[in-house]
Design an enzyme around this catalytic site. Sequence first.
Site: not given
Length: 596
Positions: A77, A254
């Site tokens: 991420d 997302e």
Amino acid sequence: MIKFGFSQLLSAAMAVLLMVSFDATAQKKKKASTVAAGTNVPVFTRFSYTGNDEVYANNPLKEDEFYNPILQGCYPDPSIVRRGDDYFLVASSFSMFPGVPIFHSTDLVNWKQIGHVLDRPSQLKVEKSGISAGIYAPSIKYNKNNETFYMITTQIASGIGNMVVKTKDPFKGWGEVKKLNFPGIDPSIFFDDDGKAYVVHNDEHADRSKILYNGHRIIRQWEYDLEKDEVIPGTDVVLVDGGVDLSQKPIWIEAPHMYKKNGKYYLMCAEGGTGDNHSEVIFISDSPKGPFKPALNNPILTQRYFPADRKDKIDWAGHADMVEGKDGKHYAVFLGIRPNAKNRVNTGRETFIIPVDWSGTFPVYENGLVPLKPKLKLPQGVTNQTGTNGFFPSGNFTFTDNFTAANLDYRWIAMRGPREEFITTSPKGGITIKPFEANIKAVAPVSALFHRQQHSSFEAAVTMNYVPKSEKDLAGIVCYQGEAFNYVFGVTKKDNDYYLLLAKNARERQAGPPRPGSVVPSTIIASTKIDVKKPIQLKIAASRQDEYTFSYSTNGTNFQTVGDAVSGDILSTNVAGGFTGALIGLYATSGNDILP
């Protein structure tokens, strides 16, 4: 293979968390007492980790190349920001402590870890968090109007939820946590040229009748008050409903990031879940509040269309962030995986980089829609220094630590609590680990010092001086995917004898979150009596074929294997689930429940 998004597991993570609050006084950093060798407190010396992956042996670097990923092992991420000549990059850390590793570069190739954003118990409250809870998807951004860096993230622990910390200088640490009052996960902040700020994040419709299918999520935006550091109530709008094409039932939209270029606003998001169908998509608008229209060429990055048996496989690409380089080109960092020969994911999701052509209306990831390669061309004028001069290594490398430095290397992390609560280093070398009663299966701070597994094929070895007093004492080395899936290779006592044992701790896979208080079964794979009067060297060797062997030596030369090779399946997300890669830990406990 696994197909999920962060928000898919949010409810599961919350179900197993105990909302706790650290007592500020009790959690002050403290030094464990220095203990002489020969007691039931182990001293570890001469740790080494060596990677030996075929992909690097078969793809040697040329003078103008560097390896991808730029951060090997569990650094998922990624988010990136630039200020002047400096680039800063952060990654998710879940329940690891300290949290949110932060790296610095001046050329996007050579990176140094400068610390962690969340390095104090007052910032990071993950004491009762499962391995894949804690910190999700940090985003780092710079506001030139007030010359301040912001790191905004979701802390799935202690009722904190979405939060932000700030600093004027990332080299000097970050401020205290400010809780943000909005739901969902994966927040990112955007600073417009007019001084206004906005937060975008993953959420679901408040009206549940609008949720059309499993995985249906939205991207929501709020105006952000820079003086109060909070979103402004009543300003929220839905920027994306479902994804690029709602009629196709896209899942897990997302990880949004907003950008501005040539007067246009761009919203870039992950879509498809952080698994086989992961991708990156982009939208455009004339206003930061939308409406946002998807690009016709979405996705702009994915690996989902290619044969599963492709050479040097890189998969699950997505969850990207972009930055402009000094050469005028753009670059994107994103997560991906490199499965082993059994197609298992033991090293976890790693940080990759790719050049981006943004000469047209939409950014085009160069070779982002073909099978990704393990090497890239260096940007013009850049020299590859990785693994030297303090820069993070890549490829096949060896990391050694005699534990003589005044400060512990940033690569060493703990689980759910500060390292300083249980370690002591000596200028003469070695690290002492004061055993906690909690053992490696506990959802609690454990007395283990972890290093990420960064290769499919590797060897890790450490020398240990240790004499356990009872069967409750155990120390050694662990391969750890989480509290419910790990291998323990350690020394304990039974009656008047000492044993080196290899044990497997693994919970049966089950639907939904683990039951609170559920027991993780232990299986003794092998054990052998051992002389503890002198130091013992413990070694783990893993192969690309997903086999792990455990051996020991009492003379530093001749190693004896304990038991047969074991499968690395429980160290992969394929079996364990969740979001983390495997860790190698130096471990001690006074609450051992595994007996030979």
